[in-house]
Design a protein around this motif. Structure first.
Motif, PDB file in Angstrom:
ATOM      1  N   LEU A   1      -3.459   9.135   7.894  1.00 32.44           N
ATOM      2  CA  LEU A   1      -2.843   8.870   6.598  1.00 32.44           C
ATOM      3  C   LEU A   1      -1.421   8.348   6.803  1.00 32.44           C
ATOM      4  O   LEU A   1      -0.797   8.634   7.821  1.00 32.44           O
ATOM      5  CB  LEU A   1      -2.767  10.160   5.776  1.00 32.44           C
ATOM      6  CG  LEU A   1      -4.105  10.850   5.482  1.00 32.44           C
ATOM      7  CD1 LEU A   1      -3.866  12.210   4.832  1.00 32.44           C
ATOM      8  CD2 LEU A   1      -4.972   9.975   4.574  1.00 32.44           C
ATOM      9  N   ALA A   2      -0.920   7.587   5.843  1.00 29.43           N
ATOM     10  CA  ALA A   2       0.496   7.182   5.864  1.00 29.43           C
ATOM     11  C   ALA A   2       0.803   6.493   4.527  1.00 29.43           C
ATOM     12  O   ALA A   2       0.563   7.065   3.478  1.00 29.43           O
ATOM     13  CB  ALA A   2       0.812   6.274   7.047  1.00 29.43           C
ATOM     14  N   LYS A   3       1.300   5.278   4.611  1.00 23.20           N
ATOM     15  CA  LYS A   3       1.666   4.425   3.465  1.00 23.20           C
ATOM     16  C   LYS A   3       2.121   5.174   2.195  1.00 23.20           C
ATOM     17  O   LYS A   3       3.298   5.434   2.068  1.00 23.20           O
ATOM     18  CB  LYS A   3       0.544   3.435   3.187  1.00 23.20           C
ATOM     19  CG  LYS A   3       0.494   2.378   4.302  1.00 23.20           C
ATOM     20  CD  LYS A   3      -0.154   1.080   3.925  1.00 23.20           C
ATOM     21  CE  LYS A   3       0.153   0.020   4.957  1.00 23.20           C
ATOM     22  NZ  LYS A   3      -0.993  -0.374   5.780  1.00 23.20           N
ATOM     23  N   SER A   4       1.212   5.533   1.280  1.00 22.32           N
ATOM     24  CA  SER A   4       1.669   6.103   0.000  1.00 22.32           C
ATOM     25  C   SER A   4       1.836   7.612   0.016  1.00 22.32           C
ATOM     26  O   SER A   4       2.022   8.222  -1.029  1.00 22.32           O
ATOM     27  CB  SER A   4       0.722   5.703  -1.126  1.00 22.32           C
ATOM     28  OG  SER A   4       1.056   4.420  -1.607  1.00 22.32           O
ATOM     29  N   MET A   5       1.794   8.201   1.183  1.00 25.79           N
ATOM     30  CA  MET A   5       1.809   9.656   1.282  1.00 25.79           C
ATOM     31  C   MET A   5       3.049  10.303   0.656  1.00 25.79           C
ATOM     32  O   MET A   5       2.974  11.377   0.077  1.00 25.79           O
ATOM     33  CB  MET A   5       1.738  10.032   2.760  1.00 25.79           C
ATOM     34  CG  MET A   5       1.790  11.502   3.006  1.00 25.79           C
ATOM     35  SD  MET A   5       1.351  11.860   4.706  1.00 25.79           S
ATOM     36  CE  MET A   5       1.435  13.643   4.605  1.00 25.79           C
ATOM     37  N   ALA A   6       4.197   9.651   0.786  1.00 26.14           N
ATOM     38  CA  ALA A   6       5.449  10.296   0.372  1.00 26.14           C
ATOM     39  C   ALA A   6       6.202   9.457  -0.662  1.00 26.14           C
ATOM     40  O   ALA A   6       7.426   9.386  -0.649  1.00 26.14           O
ATOM     41  CB  ALA A   6       6.317  10.581   1.588  1.00 26.14           C
ATOM     42  N   GLY A   7       5.451   8.837  -1.568  1.00 26.54           N
ATOM     43  CA  GLY A   7       6.075   8.120  -2.681  1.00 26.54           C
ATOM     44  C   GLY A   7       7.002   6.996  -2.257  1.00 26.54           C
ATOM     45  O   GLY A   7       7.953   6.663  -2.956  1.00 26.54           O
ATOM     46  N   GLY A   8       6.752   6.409  -1.082  1.00 26.06           N
ATOM     47  CA  GLY A   8       7.577   5.302  -0.615  1.00 26.06           C
ATOM     48  C   GLY A   8       8.459   5.660   0.569  1.00 26.06           C
ATOM     49  O   GLY A   8       8.950   4.778   1.270  1.00 26.06           O
TER      50      GLY A   8
ATOM     51  N   GLY B   1       0.796  -1.223   0.000  1.00 24.98           N
ATOM     52  CA  GLY B   1       0.000   0.000   0.000  1.00 24.98           C
ATOM     53  C   GLY B   1       0.830   1.275   0.000  1.00 24.98           C
ATOM     54  O   GLY B   1       0.284   2.376  -0.046  1.00 24.98           O
ATOM     55  N   SER B   2       2.158   1.119   0.025  1.00 25.37           N
ATOM     56  CA  SER B   2       3.009   2.309   0.090  1.00 25.37           C
ATOM     57  C   SER B   2       3.560   2.711  -1.272  1.00 25.37           C
ATOM     58  O   SER B   2       4.278   3.698  -1.387  1.00 25.37           O
ATOM     59  CB  SER B   2       4.161   2.087   1.072  1.00 25.37           C
ATOM     60  OG  SER B   2       5.016   1.068   0.603  1.00 25.37           O
ATOM     61  N   ALA B   3       3.207   1.947  -2.325  1.00 23.36           N
ATOM     62  CA  ALA B   3       3.783   2.232  -3.643  1.00 23.36           C
ATOM     63  C   ALA B   3       2.707   2.610  -4.660  1.00 23.36           C
ATOM     64  O   ALA B   3       2.779   2.235  -5.822  1.00 23.36           O
ATOM     65  CB  ALA B   3       4.588   1.024  -4.133  1.00 23.36           C
ATOM     66  N   ASN B   4       1.713   3.396  -4.233  1.00 28.73           N
ATOM     67  CA  ASN B   4       0.643   3.807  -5.152  1.00 28.73           C
ATOM     68  C   ASN B   4       1.189   4.473  -6.407  1.00 28.73           C
ATOM     69  O   ASN B   4       0.635   4.324  -7.489  1.00 28.73           O
ATOM     70  CB  ASN B   4      -0.320   4.790  -4.458  1.00 28.73           C
ATOM     71  CG  ASN B   4      -1.211   4.105  -3.436  1.00 28.73           C
ATOM     72  OD1 ASN B   4      -0.996   2.947  -3.114  1.00 28.73           O
ATOM     73  ND2 ASN B   4      -2.196   4.818  -2.931  1.00 28.73           N
ATOM     74  N   LEU B   5       2.255   5.235  -6.239  1.00 25.44           N
ATOM     75  CA  LEU B   5       2.799   6.000  -7.359  1.00 25.44           C
ATOM     76  C   LEU B   5       3.614   5.134  -8.319  1.00 25.44           C
ATOM     77  O   LEU B   5       3.939   5.559  -9.417  1.00 25.44           O
ATOM     78  CB  LEU B   5       3.681   7.128  -6.796  1.00 25.44           C
ATOM     79  CG  LEU B   5       4.238   8.134  -7.770  1.00 25.44           C
ATOM     80  CD1 LEU B   5       3.128   8.772  -8.605  1.00 25.44           C
ATOM     81  CD2 LEU B   5       5.011   9.212  -7.021  1.00 25.44           C
TER      82      LEU B   5
END
Ligand code: PLP
Length: 385
Positions: A243-250, A46-50
């Protein structure tokens, strides 16, 4: 010695790891140390949405690392100010204050503390199958007995009600409740979207009782469900948003967005050394900009429909139900999901579980239509094994 042996010599032993060393990524593709290519439906959980290897995030990080890598909230920071502007443009206007931290569980910890301070109450209501993190406060709200068993007693006054059961709200949320915390799509708990009816009834009940509503969008935020935040599809603005996970592009980053109406929180009652770190802020500004430029939320909506329809078209006898919203999709099986995950991996697709019987797909939101077709076709094969 290879990567796996060297890690195994010192790893904590807490993680159930697959015998794969991932060394490179681009978009929705990953490569292992032997050069094998995979289509990524784990998406950094879930942290790599981008997607992997985004050049704008890489450049922003490199430039900021040369300029200034540390600046705690003892001071103001140009990057932090820029991130607040960026968040204000995508969040509901009522959520006009933000506390920055470094992870999802930390966002939940803070949210629970803020709710207690703002209401001067101590009761927390959460949902069965909910997942909110594994530090002691968040763990009290997390439901899974496998995570909780060894660690009680927890913060007293925490209760769990059945998810999506409107009739359970009234008895649980009362004048002693500080907050009701809920995911809009339960992720770890098996990919279960909340019903509109449940979320709206919960919001009404909270308002009626003076309890705060907390949405945990750690996994559903930043385009995952087809809108920047899932709350847009429910037409409900919570008092506090995690919020967290994908917030900062990894990069590791979390946030608690909340309303000024909560009142002033006592100075020094909460803090985080790495919260609002300029590197994480620079990465978040770049990542959110790229999510918007690339139309990731719209792509998640379209590709999500494609994936759900495709998976629903697979008539395997072991399938119980296919669920999802945007690009968080799951197949609940009548059997353990392990063998299907392995069969997918053997065919070049990395997916993850969500509880023992659910195969979960969390691909980067830049995944293409042909790549989704491959996921569907390969899943059909894997389920036939
Ligand atoms: C992953 C997750 C968390 C915990 O985040 P960490 O960064 O792993 O601490 C909390 N809530 C939800 C909904 C999550 O999916």
């Amino acid at each position: 010695m290879g990567v796996i042996e060297r890690e195994d010599a010192h790893t904590s032993g807490l993680y159930q790891k697959r015998a794969l060393a991932i060394v490179r990524g681009e978009g929705a593709r990953l490569w292992d140390d032997a050069g094998n290519e995979y289509l990524d439906c784990v998406g950094g959980q879930g942290s790599a949405n981008l997607g992997h290897g985004n050049p704008a995030v890489a450049d922003a990080l490199a430039a900021q690392a040369r300029m200034l890598g540390s600046c705690t909230e003892l001071f103001y920071s140009d990057r932090r100010a820029e991130l607040y502007d960026t968040l204000a443009a995508i969040l509901p206007p009522a959520l006009d204050r933000v506390f920055l931290c470094s992870s999802g569980t930390e966002a939940v910890e803070g949210a629970l503390k803020f709710a207690k301070v703002a209401t001067r109450r101590s009761g927390i209501v959460a949902t069965m199958r909910g997942f909110h993190g594994k530090t002691m406060g968040a763990l009290a709200a997390t439901w899974g007995p496998e995570y909780r068993e060894m660690f009680g007693p927890f913060v007293p006054g925490t209760t769990h009600i059945p998810f999506n059961k409107v009739e359970a709200l009234d008895a649980a949320i009362t004048g002693e409740t500080a907050a009701f915390i809920v995911e809009l799509v339960q992720g770890e708990g098996g990919v279960r979207p909340a019903t509109l009816e449940f979320v709206r009834a919960a919001a009404d009940r909270c308002r009626e009782q003076g309890a705060l509503l907390i949405f945990d969008e750690v996994q559903t935020g930043f385009g995952r469900t087809g809108t920047m935040f899932a709350l847009e599809q429910y037409g409900v603005v919570p008092d506090i948003l995690c919020l967290a996970k994908s917030m900062a592009g990894g990069m590791p980053m979390g946030a608690i967005a909340f309303s000024r109406a909560l009142g002033d929180l006592p100075k020094r009652s909460h803090s985080s050394t790495f919260g609002g770190n300029p590197l994480a802020c620079a990465a978040a500004v770049a990542a959110i900009g790229e999510l918007q430029r690339l139309g990731c939320a719209a792509n998640a909506a379209e590709r999500g429909r494609q994936l759900l329809n495709g998976l629903r078209g697979i008539a395997a006898p072991t399938v119980r139900e296919v669920r999802g919203l945007g690009l968080i999709c799951g197949i609940e099986l009548k059997v353990n999901a392990g063998p299907t995950l392995k069969a997918l991996q053997d065919r070049g697709i990395l997916a993850l579980g969500a509880g023992p019987t659910v195969v979960r797909y969390l691909p980067p939101l830049v995944i293409s239509a042909p790549q989704i077709d491959r996921v569907i076709a390969t899943t059909r094969e894997a389920l036939a094994v």
